[in-house]
Design a protein around this motif. Structure first.
Motif, short mmCIF file in Angstrom:
data_model
loop_
_atom_site.label_atom_id
_atom_site.label_comp_id
_atom_site.label_asym_id
_atom_site.label_seq_id
_atom_site.Cartn_x
_atom_site.Cartn_y
_atom_site.Cartn_z
N VAL A 256 41.40 -49.49 -69.46
CA VAL A 256 40.41 -50.49 -69.03
C VAL A 256 40.92 -51.89 -69.32
O VAL A 256 40.82 -52.80 -68.46
CB VAL A 256 39.06 -50.23 -69.71
N LEU A 257 41.46 -52.11 -70.51
CA LEU A 257 41.98 -53.44 -70.87
C LEU A 257 43.16 -53.83 -69.99
O LEU A 257 43.24 -54.96 -69.50
CB LEU A 257 42.39 -53.45 -72.35
N LEU A 258 44.09 -52.89 -69.77
CA LEU A 258 45.24 -53.17 -68.92
C LEU A 258 44.82 -53.41 -67.47
O LEU A 258 45.36 -54.28 -66.78
CB LEU A 258 46.25 -52.02 -68.99
N GLY A 259 43.85 -52.62 -66.99
CA GLY A 259 43.38 -52.79 -65.63
C GLY A 259 42.72 -54.14 -65.42
O GLY A 259 42.89 -54.79 -64.38
N TRP A 260 41.97 -54.59 -66.43
CA TRP A 260 41.33 -55.89 -66.35
C TRP A 260 42.38 -57.01 -66.37
O TRP A 260 42.30 -57.98 -65.60
CB TRP A 260 40.37 -56.05 -67.51
N ALA A 261 43.39 -56.87 -67.23
CA ALA A 261 44.40 -57.92 -67.37
C ALA A 261 45.39 -57.95 -66.21
O ALA A 261 45.79 -59.04 -65.76
CB ALA A 261 45.15 -57.73 -68.69
N LEU A 262 45.80 -56.77 -65.72
CA LEU A 262 46.88 -56.72 -64.74
C LEU A 262 46.41 -56.52 -63.30
O LEU A 262 47.08 -56.98 -62.36
CB LEU A 262 47.85 -55.59 -65.11
N LEU A 263 45.29 -55.82 -63.12
CA LEU A 263 44.83 -55.51 -61.76
C LEU A 263 43.52 -56.19 -61.41
O LEU A 263 43.03 -56.04 -60.29
CB LEU A 263 44.66 -53.99 -61.61
N ASP A 264 42.94 -56.90 -62.38
CA ASP A 264 41.64 -57.55 -62.18
C ASP A 264 40.58 -56.53 -61.77
O ASP A 264 39.75 -56.77 -60.92
CB ASP A 264 41.75 -58.65 -61.11
N GLU A 265 40.63 -55.35 -62.42
CA GLU A 265 39.69 -54.28 -62.15
C GLU A 265 38.81 -54.03 -63.38
O GLU A 265 39.32 -53.99 -64.50
CB GLU A 265 40.41 -52.96 -61.83
N VAL A 266 37.54 -53.89 -63.16
CA VAL A 266 36.62 -53.50 -64.23
C VAL A 266 35.73 -52.41 -63.66
O VAL A 266 35.11 -52.59 -62.61
CB VAL A 266 35.76 -54.69 -64.71
N PRO A 267 35.65 -51.23 -64.32
CA PRO A 267 34.78 -50.16 -63.82
C PRO A 267 33.32 -50.61 -63.74
O PRO A 267 32.91 -51.52 -64.47
CB PRO A 267 34.96 -49.05 -64.87
N PRO A 268 32.52 -49.99 -62.88
CA PRO A 268 31.08 -50.31 -62.84
C PRO A 268 30.44 -50.11 -64.21
O PRO A 268 30.89 -49.27 -65.00
CB PRO A 268 30.54 -49.29 -61.83
N GLY A 269 29.40 -50.91 -64.47
CA GLY A 269 28.77 -50.85 -65.79
C GLY A 269 28.31 -49.46 -66.18
O GLY A 269 28.52 -49.01 -67.31
N LEU A 270 27.69 -48.75 -65.24
CA LEU A 270 27.22 -47.40 -65.54
C LEU A 270 28.37 -46.44 -65.80
O LEU A 270 28.22 -45.46 -66.53
CB LEU A 270 26.34 -46.89 -64.39
N ALA A 271 29.54 -46.73 -65.21
CA ALA A 271 30.71 -45.88 -65.46
C ALA A 271 31.15 -46.02 -66.91
O ALA A 271 31.63 -45.05 -67.52
CB ALA A 271 31.86 -46.26 -64.52
N PHE A 272 31.02 -47.23 -67.48
CA PHE A 272 31.32 -47.40 -68.91
C PHE A 272 30.42 -46.50 -69.75
O PHE A 272 30.87 -45.85 -70.70
CB PHE A 272 31.12 -48.86 -69.33
N VAL A 273 29.13 -46.48 -69.39
CA VAL A 273 28.19 -45.63 -70.13
C VAL A 273 28.58 -44.17 -69.97
O VAL A 273 28.62 -43.41 -70.94
CB VAL A 273 26.75 -45.87 -69.63
N GLY A 274 28.89 -43.77 -68.73
CA GLY A 274 29.29 -42.38 -68.50
C GLY A 274 30.56 -42.02 -69.23
O GLY A 274 30.69 -40.92 -69.78
N GLY A 275 31.52 -42.95 -69.25
CA GLY A 275 32.76 -42.70 -69.98
C GLY A 275 32.51 -42.52 -71.46
O GLY A 275 33.10 -41.64 -72.11
#
Length: 301
Positions: A256-275
């Motif tokens: 998640v951290l690498l995706g945010w830093a390198l791909l500008d991707e953040v999972p949907p908020g509810l996906a964080f809860v599900g994860g």
């Protein structure tokens, strides 16, 4: 448990594995626009097989038994072949972080297979953990659908998690006698052979792909495949499979951290809860009931 002098090496092997596998989710997502799932799997495994073969050549070969060949086939076809194709395809539908969260229900499945195949049974906490993890999967599926993605990515992640678990359970007995590097090389080569139907697609994709994607494929073959699967096998030969699988809990937050830093991707908020619910289920499934401490006779008098 490994002897004391080997503990630092085992910890180093685990650390390399976790970091390399986390980077793989980012690498797959980054090159997915230029390399199709089957072609990427074949290219990655071909590079990994070449590197592992070069490392294995001076070490000699321990002849596997018929039973060991069967386990190698299961590991190679499942964990290296089907897993890679399913994972690559999943990241065509889901962001890297969500994919990592779903794939990391694998440790729960490892516990299930250990109960079915290794006679470890189904403790109460395993059943509870399975139920919790399943709820987490449902939440992630709902979140991705709300975000505009389809459920095919979720299904593909579950296939990847299943083949990951099958691979670990089949690999563990092999490491009792066969060298870790040989097991990794053989399984990787079997996986590459399974992906040969995509040879034409790989040639076409490489002809049109930019150099960055080609280098990304090579990286996936050298680091997350040749290096990380070797360090995993080294650690698995010296640790309990369940305890080692727990270390992969660290992969999703890193992704998640690498995706945010390198791909500008953040999972949907509810996906964080599900994860988080999935990982909670995995953690609960690994809980063990401690036997009661005997009470001294004089204390009960």
């Amino acid at each position: 448990m490994p002897s004391t002098p080997r503990v630092p090496l085992v910890l180093l092997a685990v650390s390399v594995t976790v970091l390399a596998w986390a980077s793989a989710f980012i690498g797959i997502r980054a090159v997915g626009a230029d390399l199709s799932p089957g072609a990427l799997a074949l290219g990655r495994l071909a590079v990994g097989t070449l590197v592992l073969g070069l490392l294995l050549a001076p070490r000699g070969w321990v002849r596997p038994t018929a039973g060991e060949w069967r386990l190698l086939a299961v590991c190679g076809v499942g964990w290296f072949g089907v897993y890679n194709v399913a994972l690559n395809a999943a990241e065509q539908h889901l962001d890297a972080g969500t994919t990592a969260m779903l794939v990391n229900i694998g440790p729960v499945l490892i516990a299930v297979f250990a109960g079915l195949l290794l006679g470890e049974g189904f403790p109460r906490w395993l059943v509870i953990g399975l139920a919790i993890a399943f709820c987490g999967v449902l939440l992630i599926g709902f979140a991705t659908r709300e975000a505009g993605a389809d459920l095919l990515g979720v299904v593909l992640c579950l296939v990847a998690a299943l083949t990951y678990a099958i691979g670990v359970v089949s690999q563990k007995p092999l490491l009792r006698r066969l060298p870790a590097l040989q097991v990794t090389f053989t399984a990787c080569a079997i996986g590459a052979l399974c992906c040969l139907p995509w040879a034409g697609a790989l040639a076409a994709d490489l002809g049109a792909a930019p150099a960055s994607s080609v280098l990304g494929m090579v990286y996936l073959g050298v680091v997350p495949t040749a290096l990380a699967f070797s360090t995993w096998a080294y650690a698995l030969g010296r640790m309990d499979a369940g305890r080692l699988a727990v270390t992969t809990y660290l992969v999703p937050p890193i992704v998640v951290l690498l995706g945010w830093a390198l791909l500008d991707e953040v999972p949907p908020g509810l996906a964080f809860v599900g994860g988080a619910v999935c990982l909670l289920g995995v953690a609960v499934s690994r809980r063990r009931v401690r036997p009661p401490v005997p009470v001294p006779a004089e204390a009960t008098a």
